[in-house]
Design a protein around this motif. Structure first.
Motif, short mmCIF file in Angstrom:
data_model
loop_
_atom_site.label_atom_id
_atom_site.label_comp_id
_atom_site.label_asym_id
_atom_site.label_seq_id
_atom_site.Cartn_x
_atom_site.Cartn_y
_atom_site.Cartn_z
N LYS A 47 27.90 49.53 37.45
CA LYS A 47 29.11 50.38 36.81
C LYS A 47 30.28 50.27 37.78
N THR A 48 30.19 50.30 39.02
CA THR A 48 31.39 50.00 39.81
C THR A 48 31.91 48.64 39.57
N LEU A 49 31.30 47.54 39.08
CA LEU A 49 31.72 46.28 38.78
C LEU A 49 32.80 46.51 37.85
N LEU A 50 33.09 47.54 37.13
CA LEU A 50 33.98 47.83 36.05
C LEU A 50 35.35 47.75 36.90
N GLN A 51 35.38 48.39 37.96
CA GLN A 51 36.62 48.48 38.75
C GLN A 51 37.12 47.28 39.37
N GLY A 52 36.22 46.54 39.55
CA GLY A 52 36.43 45.26 40.26
C GLY A 52 37.28 44.50 38.98
N LEU A 53 36.54 44.34 37.72
CA LEU A 53 37.28 43.70 36.73
C LEU A 53 38.57 44.21 36.51
N HIS A 54 38.82 45.50 36.44
CA HIS A 54 40.18 46.04 36.16
C HIS A 54 41.20 45.38 37.24
N GLU A 55 40.79 45.75 38.49
CA GLU A 55 41.72 45.05 39.56
C GLU A 55 41.82 43.73 39.50
N THR A 56 41.00 42.86 39.13
CA THR A 56 41.04 41.59 38.99
C THR A 56 41.96 41.07 37.86
N ALA A 57 42.03 41.69 36.83
CA ALA A 57 42.59 41.49 35.57
C ALA A 57 44.18 41.76 35.74
N VAL A 58 44.29 42.96 36.29
CA VAL A 58 45.62 43.37 36.84
C VAL A 58 46.38 42.22 37.83
N TYR A 59 45.43 41.78 38.85
CA TYR A 59 46.05 41.00 39.65
C TYR A 59 46.34 39.62 39.08
N TYR A 60 45.63 39.33 38.19
CA TYR A 60 45.83 38.15 37.46
C TYR A 60 47.07 38.06 36.49
N ALA A 61 47.24 38.90 35.81
CA ALA A 61 48.41 39.33 34.87
C ALA A 61 49.69 39.28 35.90
N LYS A 62 49.59 39.98 37.02
CA LYS A 62 50.80 39.91 37.70
C LYS A 62 51.04 38.37 38.53
N GLN A 63 50.13 37.62 38.38
CA GLN A 63 50.25 36.25 39.00
C GLN A 63 50.85 35.54 38.10
N LEU A 64 50.46 35.62 37.00
CA LEU A 64 51.21 34.84 35.83
C LEU A 64 52.62 35.43 35.42
N LEU A 65 52.95 36.63 35.76
CA LEU A 65 54.47 37.04 35.59
C LEU A 65 55.07 36.63 36.72
N LYS A 66 54.70 36.12 37.98
CA LYS A 66 55.21 35.56 38.89
C LYS A 66 55.26 33.92 38.57
N HIS A 67 54.65 33.52 37.48
CA HIS A 67 54.70 32.23 37.44
C HIS A 67 53.73 31.37 38.10
N ARG A 68 52.73 31.82 38.75
CA ARG A 68 51.77 31.37 39.51
C ARG A 68 50.49 31.07 38.41
N TYR A 69 50.53 30.16 37.84
CA TYR A 69 49.57 29.98 36.85
C TYR A 69 48.32 29.00 37.29
N PHE A 70 47.16 29.71 37.17
CA PHE A 70 46.09 29.17 37.08
C PHE A 70 44.78 29.88 36.21
N ARG A 71 43.92 29.26 36.02
CA ARG A 71 42.94 29.78 34.86
C ARG A 71 41.86 30.61 35.61
N LEU A 72 41.80 31.81 35.24
CA LEU A 72 40.69 32.60 35.53
C LEU A 72 39.88 33.25 34.37
N GLU A 73 38.72 32.71 34.22
CA GLU A 73 37.87 33.08 33.06
C GLU A 73 36.99 33.88 33.42
#
Length: 648
Positions: free
Chosen positions: A301-327
């Protein structure tokens, strides 16, 4: 399936999604209240219910916007009999096969190694069991390819995955086999990708952030060019050092394309993703299935919080034009952006099969050694279609509980392995698991809206994240302009200023094209600027503060190795900037060493002396003049062509 919109809140933000199309958006208070009653109540009924809370005119505007979205089929599409019939038609063509390869040497039974994407661990002794007496350790893989080609039907893009629990045996022999496999696929009219997967990387010797987790390295082979060098580099890598692994997966000398698979071993893994990205990983895959299987109880269940944090981190990296693929986060963002529903996530047993080291066939590697799910023997030419049949009934359309779930087309019905582990049935989802999935999807939508709020065209971004055997111009430009100026694809939010730049601008960038939209309407100019042709790549050049300073466009020509380049800088003084010239020279150097382009040509208008000086300064030379090639303002004008030959 009910024709309704689903509302949900994440951290005081309101979101709405159409479960059928996956179209979603963030809304304000008045839209939130209107959608509570739309589309089930009539407009008059909605006006009556909300008359004391919101002005009538504003309610009518919201309803009008929803009706427009409905008319454009972005939300609440009317069921189509033919479309539904097609969705219910089971596709049985085979697209991929995974083969569990024998180890090159026996290992103690106590040691264990992960197989497949779902976190199942098997002993090394199992991996060496019943190894073929044939001297060729790749005989089973060759038979698997025969099955793949024979059962692929109309599918043209095929994948053969070889899973190694330890070092790759006989890499020279593997290179010879791969060359033959690729040739055989081409003769059958297919495109084959051979994937080498090395399990159980020694994370204990990697940075601290990776220690609780498990890693695998994946290398994709699609071309015979340099195939022996790629396999040799991958097999000889020093697995104890992360930088060696990354180099083997992204080696520009061999054109290697690969990625790292991270199976979270704890709820906190955003730091691990960050470490992998900073180490140079251009593509990272999160093995969420393996994490769900390995973790249990509150840990899952706590894995959910890790997913949330990782998705937000990934979105912020894309906004900074740091493009990589995270599936699978990038793929989920893409489905949300495009409104593309996923009707069935599970491929095992239908379009995907697995073969263990003894030659037994299973739906995927997770089911290996589970006798009840054994489908046949590849060496005996046996494949039980009746045992495959239950897997063809997987997915949203054939699972009653999924039909009532708002996240059905983001989840795709879930994973057979997770369902079986939790309920004992591959087609019966566990309620707690579904609750976790829904909670994760809500946070993914919220994270994606960080991009949507900035007007990011995620289709363009996702296209640039695609793995290629050679870096794209986009990847080269990111390196070329690093720390100097920025670069990103054009986005929908650029429409207004792009139209202003193009309006009555005599630069060849805007006038020398086939569209003839220089004299067009504002809408035509916006559409032309925002939607370049499929064979063109177009980017915005940015200053350090993020402000646009120019445009860059590239189009391959019919002649092999030739390309047409357009360049436009908004301020004339930028053409004289040595910083920009230096960055552009580096870009050209990289394009010559890593791209297939050998000849670049730039058109310069009669009044673009600053651009001409810039091109001379970065190595171009005048190659000729197109006499009266441009008709503008009632007269014909000459256009000068500048050319540059690139050395490989």
């Amino acid at each position: 399936m009910n024709a309704s919109l689903h509302r949900f809140e994440v951290e005081d933000r309101r979101f709405v999604i159409d479960p059928e199309t996956c179209f979603c958006f963030e809304c304000d208070e008045i839209s939130w209240d209107v959608i509570e009653h739309y589309p089930h109540a009539s407009v008059n009924r909605i006006l009556h219910l909300l008359r004391e809370k919101h002005p009538e005119k504003e309610v009518e505007e919201v309803v009008g916007e929803l009706e427009w979205l409905r008319a454009s089929k972005s939300i609440l599409p009317a069921p189509n009999h033919k479309t539904l019939q097609k969705l219910y038609t089971t596709q049985s063509a085979l697209k991929q096969i995974s083969v569990l390869m024998p180890c090159d040497e026996p290992q103690p039974k106590a040691e264990s190694v992960r197989a497949g994407r779902t976190g199942r661990w098997f002993s090394r002794a199992e991996a060496t069991a019943e190894v073929s007496t044939d001297n060729d350790v790749y005989a089973t893989a060759s038979q698997a390819l025969t099955l793949l080609l024979g059962a692929s039907a109309t599918e043209t893009a095929l994948t053969l995955t070889l899973v190694f629990a330890a070092n790759i045996p006989a890499p020279e022999t593997l290179a010879q086999h791969c060359a033959r496999w690729l040739s055989a696929a081409r003769l059958c009219g297919k495109t084959l990708t051979v994937i080498l997967r090395r399990e159980d990387l020694p994370v204990a010797q990697y940075p601290q952030a990776l220690h609780p987790h498990r890693l695998a390295a994946v290398l994709a082979l699609t071309e015979q060019n340099s195939i022996a060098r790629k396999i040799q580099a991958f097999s000889a890598v020093r697995w104890t050092q992360l930088n060696h692994v990354v180099k083997a997966l992204h080696d520009t000398d061999t054109g290697a394309v690969g990625h790292v698979v991270l199976q979270p071993g704890s709820a906190t893994f955003v730091d691990a993703v960050q470490v992998l990205y900073q180490a140079g990983c251009k593509s990272i895959e999160l093995d969420l299935e393996g994490a769900y299987t390995a973790l249990s109880g509150n840990d899952a269940k706590t894995l959910l919080q890790g997913l949330h944090e990782t998705a937000v981190y990934y979105a912020k990296q894309l906004l900074k034009h740091r493009y990589f693929r995270l599936e699978p986060i990038a793929g989920l963002f893409q489905r949300i952006y495009n409104g593309t529903p996923l009707h069935c996530w599970e491929e095992g047993g239908v379009s995907s099969l697995a073969v263990d080291a003894s030659g037994a066939i299973y739906p995927n590697l997770t089911w290996c050694n589970k006798e009840a799910f054994k489908l046949g023997e590849i060496r005996h030419g046996e494949l039980d279609e009746e045992k495959r049949r239950p897997f063809r009934d997987m997915g949203v359309l054939t699972t009653p509980v999924c039909m009532q779930c708002w996240a059905r087309h983001l989840c795709g019905g879930g994973m057979a392995t997770a369902h079986y582990a939790l309920t004992g049935s591959i087609r019966t989802p566990d309620q707690a698991w579904c609750d976790t999935q829904r909670a994760w999807m809500t946070r993914a939508v919220a994270a994606f809206n960080l991009l949507a709020a900035e007007g990011v065209n995620f289709s363009r971004v996702y296209g640039q994240l695609s793995q290629r055997s050679k870096p794209s111009l986009f990847a080269l430009a990111r390196a070329a302009f690093r720390m100097q100026i920025g670069l990103r694809p054009i986005e929908e939010a650029d429409a207004e200023w792009l139209a202003e730049w193009a309006n009555w601008n005599t630069a060849a960038y805007f006038t020398l094209n086939e569209s003839g939209l220089f004299m067009g309407t504002r809408y035509d100019r916006e559409m032309d600027a925002l939607h370049p042709r499929g064979y063109e790549q177009e980017f915005v050049l940015l200053r350090k503060n993020g402000a646009p300073l120019g445009l860059l466009k590239l189009r391959p020509e019919k002649q092999p190795g030739a390309a047409q380049l357009w360049l436009y800088l908004r301020e004339a003084r930028d053409y004289k900037s040595e910083t920009i010239r230096k960055s552009f020279r580096y870009l050209l150097k990289e394009a010559g060493s890593q791209q297939s382009f050998r000849q670049l040509q730039v058109a310069v208008g009669a009044d673009e002396s600053e651009l001409a000086d810039f091109l001379n300064g970065v190595g171009f030379t005048a190659a000729g003049v197109l006499r009266e090639a441009l008709y503008l303002h009632g007269a014909y004008h000459d256009v000068t062509l500048y050319a540059l030959s690139l050395k490989p």
